[in-house]
Design an enzyme around this catalytic site. Structure first.
Site, PDB file in Angstrom:
ATOM      1  CG  ASN A 192      -7.768  -4.521   0.522  1.00  0.00           C
ATOM      2  OD1 ASN A 192      -7.046  -3.538   0.588  1.00  0.00           O
ATOM      3  ND2 ASN A 192      -7.336  -5.741   0.723  1.00  0.00           N
ATOM      4  CG  HIS A 229      -1.943  -1.122   1.196  1.00  0.00           C
ATOM      5  ND1 HIS A 229      -3.156  -1.046   0.555  1.00  0.00           N
ATOM      6  CD2 HIS A 229      -1.889  -2.359   1.737  1.00  0.00           C
ATOM      7  CE1 HIS A 229      -3.801  -2.195   0.713  1.00  0.00           C
ATOM      8  NE2 HIS A 229      -3.052  -3.009   1.417  1.00  0.00           N
TER       9      HIS A 229
END
Ligand code: NDP
Length: 503
Positions: free
Chosen positions: A129, A56
């Site tokens: 997510n 990320h």
């Protein structure tokens, strides 16, 4: 910006008369060692980068508000949810997963959807997510999986061979692989995707009763995706497309919103559910566990300094508040350790004191010292507990109800017990129920395009192993991909001499 004139100073506050010419012996030099301003500028510059997130790394963030619109007090005593109309400030960070900090926003990848709710009972982080499931269900596999999404150790390039080798050897990945390979793997922007808490959490009410819960954030902008080709073109045209889109939308007052919903499962239902309700590779079907409205999240403020407020933002699923609890979800349990650990490495032991991470309400404990302790360090108050001097109490009313264990056996070999190893039913549902005809055509196209990148001596072995998984989820899906790859499918359908067409 104020028009007030300010004096240029060193970092220690000494006003300085100029900022372009280094002190030198004569106009042509050499330079004088005593020009401390030069040292300070060069040395600070050399230290501008902090370790990027190992996953990320590329992300975008915005501040906003969360407003409770529906009553869920029968499930949770969390103060945030105690009254319709309650509001709190939020920070939402979106991200891609595998790429480095400079990678393109439109890569095929899941998108991180991490929310920090600044609540009066502490900061609550929901770190999910844009997909309700994940590639692995045990944290011991996580680093191996992520290595396959990064660069090949020798070529330093991304490798379809690594990815499909891992996925083909881990059938539990199939559900998330199908989501990733569908057009939801290339969202048009961060405003046009759903968020999911993904893990199973628990909610605890005022009577100290527990239910299990899944969190969903449905985009009010509507789902909008790039096709594979459009995403590829955008990678070249504007690698920061999603960042730009988010900033521009908020700047023009077009505030993106998501509706928060929950699915609820009682402890009894969890025991009887035909899938493991704590398995991160599985969803809870909507028809059996309907979505319940909770509130609305709105983003309405672009952080005025990206590094301070987004790069230094630290989200951790371990950060829950009273009325919300963990669950036995193995991936969640692993992340309880790994996220704060990553922040301590990346930002330091006192990362919770960085303004964007700091709880705006009371924080009282006996943690002291450490690098970059910037909040006064507790002043002269006692730094140990129990003590006879302060009045900080550990309040027993915050105690969670006990958890009944399903097994007292520490048996790590039996993880594919009956009901645990069905990695195909739900991917099959995804193909038949969630996708429409166009989605299916694009899914098959995207998988074929990706699998054509598999190379090397194990190519056929990897392809055949992965095809078996597609066939087990849905025969038509398997057939279409096999044909697209030019694979002789008679091996998969004994007695059926079908000649595959070359793609
Ligand atoms: P339903 O048959 O009730 O609905 C399917 C769900 O799939 C939709 O509600 C939507 O959820 C999601 N969806 C729709 N179009 C797409 C798409 N193009 N790509 C990805 N997801 C899409 O669902 P079930 O609950 O019976 O689950 C069936 C399958 O749907 C699952 O196996 C899973 O693969 C997928 N799915 C299920 C979710 C769940 O939490 N139950 C969530 C997302 C996907 P949404 O509005 O959340 O996008």
């Amino acid at each position: 910006m104020s028009n007030e004139t300010k004096k240029l100073t060193t970092a220690s506050g000494r006003p300085y008369f100029e900022n372009e010419n280094t002190q030198s012996a004569g106009p042509r030099g050499p330079l004088l060692l005593q020009d401390y301003i030069l040292h300070e500028k060069m040395a600070h510059f050399n230290r501008e980068r902090i370790p990027e997130r190992v996953v990320h790394a590329k992300g975008s963030g915005a501040f906003g508000t969360f407003t409770v619109t529906h009553d869920i007090t029968k499930y949770t005593k969390a103060k945030l949810f105690s009254k319709i109309g309650n509001q709190c400030q939020v920070l939402l960070r979106f991200s891609t997963v595998g790429g480095e900090k400079g990678s393109a926003d439109t890569e095929r990848d899941p998108r991180g959807f991490a929310v920090k709710f600044y609540t009066e009972d502490g900061n609550w982080d929901l770190v999910g997510n844009n997909t309700p499931v994940f590639f692995v269900k045990d944290p011991k596999k996580f680093s191996d999986f992520i290595h396959t999404q990064k660069r090949d150790p020798r070529t330093n390039c991304k490798s379809a061979t690594m990815m499909w080798d891992f996925w083909s050897l881990n059938p539990e990945s199939l559900h998330q692989v199908l989501l990733l390979m569908s057009d939801r793997g290339t969202p048009f922007s961060y405003r046009h995707l759903n968020g999911y808490g993904s893990h199973t959490f628990s909610l605890i009410n005022a009577d100290n009763e527990r239910v299990y819960v899944k969190f969903h954030f449905k985009t009010q902008q509507g789902i909008k995706n790039f096709t594979d080709q459009e995403a590829g073109e955008m990678r070249g045209k504007d690698p920061d497309h999603a960042q730009r889109d988010l900033v521009e939308a908020i700047d023009r007052g077009d505030f993106p919103r998501w509706t928060m919903k929950i699915q609820v499962m009682t402890e009894q239902q969890a025991r009887e559910f035909r899938f493991n309700p704590f398995d991160l590779t599985k969803i809870w079907p909507h028809a059996e566990y309907p979505l319940i409205d909770v509130g609305v999240l709105e983003l309405n403020e672009v952080p005025n300094n990206y590094f301070a407020q987004v790069e230094q933002a630290a989200f951790a699923p371990a950060h829950i508040v009273d009325g919300i609890g963990y669950s036995p979800d193995k991936m969640l349990q692993g992340r309880l350790l790994s996220y704060p650990d990553a922040h301590r490495y990346r930002l330091g032991a006192n990362y919770e004191q960085i303004p964007v991470n700091r709880c705006p309400f009371a924080v009282n404990n006996y943690q002291r010292d450490g690098a970059m302790r910037v909040d006064g360090n507790g002043g002269s108050a006692p730094n140990y507990w129990p003590n006879s001097f302060d009045n900080i109490v550990a309040d027993p009313s915050y105690k969670e109800p006990g958890l009944t264990l399903e097994s007292t056996l520490a048996d790590w070999y039996d993880r594919n017990a009956p009901g645990e190893d069905d990695h195909y039913t739900q991917p099959g549902w995804f193909y038949t129920k969630a996708l429409n005809d166009t989605d299916r055509v694009n899914l098959i196209h995207n998988i074929i395009a990706s699998m054509k990148g598999i190379e090397g001596p194990k190519k056929d072995e990897i392809i055949n192993r992965q095809l078996c998984h597609f066939f087990r989820a849905n025969i038509q899906l398997g057939l279409a991909i096999a044909q697209g790859l030019g694979t002789d499918i008679s091996a998969f359908m004994p007695g059926t001499p079908v000649q595959a067409t070359k793609a």
